[in-house]
Design a protein around this motif. Structure first.
Motif, PDB file in Angstrom:
ATOM      1  N   UNK A 184     -67.186  28.321  93.647  1.00  0.00           N
ATOM      2  CA  UNK A 184     -66.669  26.980  93.939  1.00  0.00           C
ATOM      3  C   UNK A 184     -66.145  26.246  92.693  1.00  0.00           C
ATOM      4  N   UNK A 185     -66.879  26.207  91.568  1.00  0.00           N
ATOM      5  CA  UNK A 185     -66.282  25.589  90.377  1.00  0.00           C
ATOM      6  C   UNK A 185     -64.996  26.298  89.941  1.00  0.00           C
ATOM      7  N   UNK A 186     -64.985  27.625  90.034  1.00  0.00           N
ATOM      8  CA  UNK A 186     -63.791  28.386  89.680  1.00  0.00           C
ATOM      9  C   UNK A 186     -62.625  28.020  90.598  1.00  0.00           C
ATOM     10  N   UNK A 201     -68.821  20.841  93.329  1.00  0.00           N
ATOM     11  CA  UNK A 201     -67.898  21.542  92.434  1.00  0.00           C
ATOM     12  C   UNK A 201     -66.639  20.716  92.180  1.00  0.00           C
ATOM     13  N   UNK A 202     -66.150  20.068  93.236  1.00  0.00           N
ATOM     14  CA  UNK A 202     -64.960  19.222  93.067  1.00  0.00           C
ATOM     15  C   UNK A 202     -65.252  18.042  92.150  1.00  0.00           C
ATOM     16  N   UNK A 203     -66.442  17.452  92.297  1.00  0.00           N
ATOM     17  CA  UNK A 203     -66.793  16.309  91.448  1.00  0.00           C
ATOM     18  C   UNK A 203     -67.006  16.733  90.004  1.00  0.00           C
ATOM     19  N   UNK A 204     -67.417  17.983  89.792  1.00  0.00           N
ATOM     20  CA  UNK A 204     -67.560  18.511  88.438  1.00  0.00           C
ATOM     21  C   UNK A 204     -66.208  18.523  87.728  1.00  0.00           C
ATOM     22  N   UNK A 236     -74.504  19.263  92.644  1.00  0.00           N
ATOM     23  CA  UNK A 236     -74.804  20.626  93.067  1.00  0.00           C
ATOM     24  C   UNK A 236     -73.506  21.409  93.145  1.00  0.00           C
ATOM     25  N   UNK A 237     -73.289  22.290  92.187  1.00  0.00           N
ATOM     26  CA  UNK A 237     -72.011  22.990  92.097  1.00  0.00           C
ATOM     27  C   UNK A 237     -71.901  24.128  93.108  1.00  0.00           C
TER      28      UNK A 237
END
Length: 305
Positions: free
Chosen positions: A132-134, A82-85, A75-76
């Motif tokens: 968060x991904x950014x 997001x960190x795991x992505x 879940x991003x």
């Protein structure tokens, strides 16, 4: 050795199990990129949709065509997801070059019927799911740049015509997509010094989110005709923006639909008046009306009138 516009680049695409995200992932892979395919596998409204993994299916498609890809089901819109992505890209391929923020869903209601939960859920996946991904990707790119390693990173955010003009019955979605435009401008300004370019698109295409809401305009054409609403029409611009060929392009918004690409010019100052002192309410009202008479008329809100 992979060949193509994005050969050897590592690309993350969120919400890539279906629709636009799937089209982007396949297009990047076709241009030689190694792709992290993120998808939580939920329904149109964000609820669980079963055990099948759309991300794994897209990975299988890419691998069947000779490409390289890995699935990510986190879940991003959470910091850990997001960190795991980002970790998935780094641990699998050793680097990250391009982030395409695409994940989203709808919970459409007229404002007076819009529950707080529906507002929060759409804000969470669209706006927080971009931030968060950014944030996590940008932290890695900044560290790389500070360590003296060259960075040619790209971020493509996904806004909408609803974010540009508004859309009746989509107050939550319109606000989230408008917020993404502001986030794009700030990220481009902050991250340019580290070799990161950040742009946004406002696509129009047939997806799970649009084929019901705008059924008439999203209908597939007859056999042999150009499918103007196919999501694959949007991906070429996204791939170019995600490549090193787009060097120097940052902080911009592109509207893309069918075979048409438009550079959006956003808010610009129009007619103005300066008294050099405080206005009285009635006085400033007269001035405002005169300014409005010479200003451009805003574009119509989607679904209005």
């Amino acid at each position: 050795m992979p060949v193509g516009l994005c050969a050897e680049r590592v690309v993350v695409v969120t919400g890539a199990g279906r629709g636009l995200g799937r089209a982007h992932a396949l297009a990047f892979a076709a241009e030689g990129a190694r792709v992290v395919v993120n998808d939580l596998g939920v329904g149109l409204d964000g609820t669980a949709a079963g055990a099948d993994s759309p991300a794994a299916q897209v990975v299988a498609e890419i691998e069947a065509a000779g490409g390289a890809a890995v699935a990510h089901g986190g879940d991003i819109a959470t910091s850990e997801g997001a960190a795991s992505l980002v970790r998935t890209a780094l641990e699998t391929y050793g680097r990250l070059d391009t982030l395409v923020n695409n994940a989203g869903f709808l919970r459409d209601r007229m404002l007076v019927n819009l529950d707080e939960d529906d507002w929060d859920a759409v804000m969470r996946v669209h706006l927080k799911g971009h931030f968060l991904p950014l944030k996590h990707a940008a932290a890695w790119w900044r560290a790389e740049a500070k360590a003296g390693r060259p960075v040619a990173a790209r971020v493509i955010n996904t806004s909408s015509g609803a974010g540009l003009l508004g859309s009746v019955g989509q107050g939550n979605y319109s606000a989230a997509k408008a917020g993404i435009l502001g986030l794009t401008a700030v990220a481009a300004a902050e991250m340019g010094r580290y070799g990161v370019q950040v742009n946004a698109i406002a696509p129009a295409a047939r997806t799970r989110m649009t084929e019901e809401t705008f059924a008439a305009t999203m209908a597939a054409p007859g056999e042999g005709a150009f499918d103007e609403m196919a999501p694959e029409n949007v991906s070429p611009l996204v791939v170019w923006l995600g490549s090193t060929a787009s060097e120097g392009v940052t902080g911009r918004v592109f509207e893309v639909e069918a075979g048409k690409v438009t550079v959006m010019e956003g808010w610009r100052r129009g007619p103005s008046a300066d008294k050099g002192a405080r206005w009285a309410p009635g006085e400033v009202g007269e001035v405002a009306l005169k300014l409005l008479a010479s200003a451009e008329v805003p574009g119509a809100v989607y679904g209005a009138g």
